[in-house]
Design a protein around this motif. Sequence first.
Motif, short mmCIF file in Angstrom:
data_model
loop_
_atom_site.label_atom_id
_atom_site.label_comp_id
_atom_site.label_asym_id
_atom_site.label_seq_id
_atom_site.Cartn_x
_atom_site.Cartn_y
_atom_site.Cartn_z
N ASN A 61 0.82 -1.21 0.00
CA ASN A 61 0.00 0.00 0.00
C ASN A 61 0.85 1.26 0.00
OD1 ASN A 61 -2.36 -1.49 -0.03
ND2 ASN A 61 -2.62 -1.45 2.19
N VAL A 62 1.88 1.28 0.84
CA VAL A 62 2.70 2.49 0.92
C VAL A 62 3.52 2.67 -0.36
CG1 VAL A 62 4.65 1.36 2.10
CG2 VAL A 62 4.31 3.82 2.34
N VAL A 63 4.01 1.58 -0.94
CA VAL A 63 4.79 1.68 -2.17
C VAL A 63 3.92 2.20 -3.32
CG1 VAL A 63 6.02 0.34 -3.94
CG2 VAL A 63 6.50 -0.06 -1.53
N ASP A 64 2.73 1.65 -3.47
CA ASP A 64 1.83 2.11 -4.53
C ASP A 64 1.44 3.57 -4.34
OD1 ASP A 64 1.74 -0.17 -6.09
OD2 ASP A 64 0.07 -1.05 -5.00
N ALA A 65 1.19 3.96 -3.09
CA ALA A 65 0.81 5.34 -2.82
C ALA A 65 1.94 6.30 -3.16
CB ALA A 65 0.41 5.49 -1.35
N LEU A 66 3.17 5.95 -2.80
CA LEU A 66 4.32 6.79 -3.11
C LEU A 66 4.55 6.87 -4.62
CD1 LEU A 66 6.72 5.58 -0.28
CD2 LEU A 66 5.76 7.88 -0.49
N PHE A 67 4.43 5.72 -5.28
CA PHE A 67 4.64 5.68 -6.73
C PHE A 67 3.63 6.57 -7.46
CE2 PHE A 67 3.51 3.84 -10.86
CZ PHE A 67 4.73 3.89 -11.50
N HIS A 68 2.35 6.46 -7.09
CA HIS A 68 1.32 7.23 -7.77
C HIS A 68 1.39 8.71 -7.41
CE1 HIS A 68 -0.59 3.87 -9.69
NE2 HIS A 68 -0.73 3.23 -8.55
N GLY A 116 5.28 0.69 -11.28
CA GLY A 116 3.93 0.39 -10.84
C GLY A 116 3.16 -0.50 -11.80
N LYS A 117 2.18 -1.19 -11.26
CA LYS A 117 1.34 -2.05 -12.07
C LYS A 117 -0.04 -1.42 -12.26
CE LYS A 117 3.31 -6.54 -10.73
NZ LYS A 117 2.99 -7.87 -10.16
N SER A 118 -0.65 -1.74 -13.39
CA SER A 118 -2.03 -1.32 -13.60
C SER A 118 -2.95 -2.17 -12.72
CB SER A 118 -2.41 -1.50 -15.07
OG SER A 118 -2.42 -2.88 -15.41
N SER A 125 -1.91 -10.71 -10.98
CA SER A 125 -0.91 -11.19 -10.03
C SER A 125 -1.58 -11.89 -8.85
CB SER A 125 -0.04 -10.04 -9.53
OG SER A 125 0.77 -9.52 -10.55
N ALA A 126 -2.66 -11.28 -8.34
CA ALA A 126 -3.37 -11.87 -7.20
C ALA A 126 -3.97 -13.22 -7.56
CB ALA A 126 -4.46 -10.91 -6.73
N LEU A 127 -4.53 -13.33 -8.76
CA LEU A 127 -5.10 -14.61 -9.21
C LEU A 127 -4.02 -15.68 -9.34
CD1 LEU A 127 -7.61 -13.31 -11.90
CD2 LEU A 127 -8.22 -14.47 -9.76
N LEU A 128 -2.86 -15.29 -9.86
CA LEU A 128 -1.76 -16.24 -10.03
C LEU A 128 -1.21 -16.70 -8.68
CD1 LEU A 128 0.07 -14.50 -13.00
CD2 LEU A 128 -1.02 -16.75 -13.08
N VAL A 129 -1.13 -15.78 -7.73
CA VAL A 129 -0.68 -16.15 -6.38
C VAL A 129 -1.64 -17.15 -5.76
CG1 VAL A 129 -0.38 -15.29 -4.02
CG2 VAL A 129 0.63 -14.04 -5.94
N ARG A 130 -2.93 -16.88 -5.90
CA ARG A 130 -3.93 -17.79 -5.33
C ARG A 130 -3.89 -19.14 -6.02
NH1 ARG A 130 -5.77 -19.72 -0.97
NH2 ARG A 130 -7.89 -20.57 -1.12
N ARG A 131 -3.69 -19.16 -7.31
CA ARG A 131 -3.58 -20.42 -8.04
C ARG A 131 -2.39 -21.24 -7.53
NH1 ARG A 131 -0.79 -22.79 -12.01
NH2 ARG A 131 -1.89 -24.23 -13.41
N LYS A 132 -1.27 -20.57 -7.29
CA LYS A 132 -0.10 -21.26 -6.77
C LYS A 132 -0.36 -21.82 -5.38
CE LYS A 132 4.84 -20.64 -5.87
NZ LYS A 132 5.98 -19.68 -5.86
N GLN A 133 -1.08 -21.07 -4.55
CA GLN A 133 -1.42 -21.56 -3.21
C GLN A 133 -2.27 -22.82 -3.29
OE1 GLN A 133 -3.35 -18.08 -1.67
NE2 GLN A 133 -1.44 -17.13 -0.96
N LEU A 134 -3.23 -22.81 -4.22
CA LEU A 134 -4.08 -23.99 -4.39
C LEU A 134 -3.28 -25.18 -4.87
CD1 LEU A 134 -7.28 -22.41 -5.98
CD2 LEU A 134 -7.07 -23.38 -3.70
N GLU A 135 -2.32 -24.94 -5.77
CA GLU A 135 -1.47 -26.02 -6.26
C GLU A 135 -0.68 -26.65 -5.12
OE1 GLU A 135 0.94 -24.46 -9.47
OE2 GLU A 135 -0.23 -25.65 -10.91
N GLU A 136 -0.17 -25.81 -4.22
CA GLU A 136 0.60 -26.32 -3.09
C GLU A 136 -0.28 -27.12 -2.14
OE1 GLU A 136 2.22 -22.74 -1.54
OE2 GLU A 136 3.85 -22.63 -3.01
#
Length: 308
Positions: A61-68, A116-118, A125-136
């Motif tokens: 949150n702080v990184v995105d806020a500073l970047f924007h 920064g990311k759109s 990214s969030a969907l990919l992270v969750r997919r990886k968690q499910l795989e594990e």
Amino acid sequence: MATSSYVGIDVSKDRLDVAERGGSVWQVDNTCQGIDELVQQMVELQPELIVVEATGGYQRNVVDALFHAGVCVAVVNPARVRQFARACGLLAKTDKLDAQVLAEFGRRVQPRQYEGKSEAEKQLSALLVRRKQLEEMLKAEQNRLRTISPSLRGSVERIIALLKEEKQRLEEQIRELMNEQKAWHEQTEILRSAPGVGPVTTATLLAELPELGKMDRKKIAALVGVAPMNYDSGRKRGYRKTKGGRTDVRSVLYMSTLVATRYNPLIQTQYQHLLKRGKLKKVALTACMRKFLTILNAMVRDQQPFRV
């Protein structure tokens, strides 16, 4: 007017310790209100660079806020900063000291600035992270199935079925999101033209490697973590190893390269050539990962599909 000051921010769940190099150290809450207050301070100060330590997602949150807000910010690996502190003779560790070390690290090392990311990239990214968690989780349950008591086998099988169903649902969400983003269509077609690159690899490259096509082959290999590092001293020639890099990207690149050694003519030829020279399979595969990444990088740079 911009100054030559450097700022370090040590992040914890509830608090941000902020240090201006050679100046004051203060704290703000790691909340929306606290971050807004900090951003206003940084906009007024206009430091040369703000260095934030990656802390399990609490820094986002702080990184995105500073970047924007338009200030220069970099996110760094905690291990690198700790090694830097030891090299400087700073063995003590507190949040305030860590913030000061981060500011000094920024001045001396000049880490790469955060890009920064759109919103679509963040969601992907969030969907990919969750997919990886499910795989594990799925892998863990499948391993338990081998040794579980027969009376509990049904319970594990139900969880496996549920995890597979949820994984398929997430993969459908990933496909829908990628189809919705017209800006990704051309890049997707280019990447998928290379034998060995599937939908998960494509999504990961789009979300986690925006530098693809913008760097030369050596820099992109080092960024992903597939570049061999020298380990020489005097007459000694040490074993070359790959270190660091982006784990998620390297993982999908590994799986894609495994497929490519069978179905991609360029990668298959190199892999067989290295094996004939006596290289270990692991060494040969790493070299092929580097070559495959180089090919994908050139494809995106030139906006050209795969060609033999």
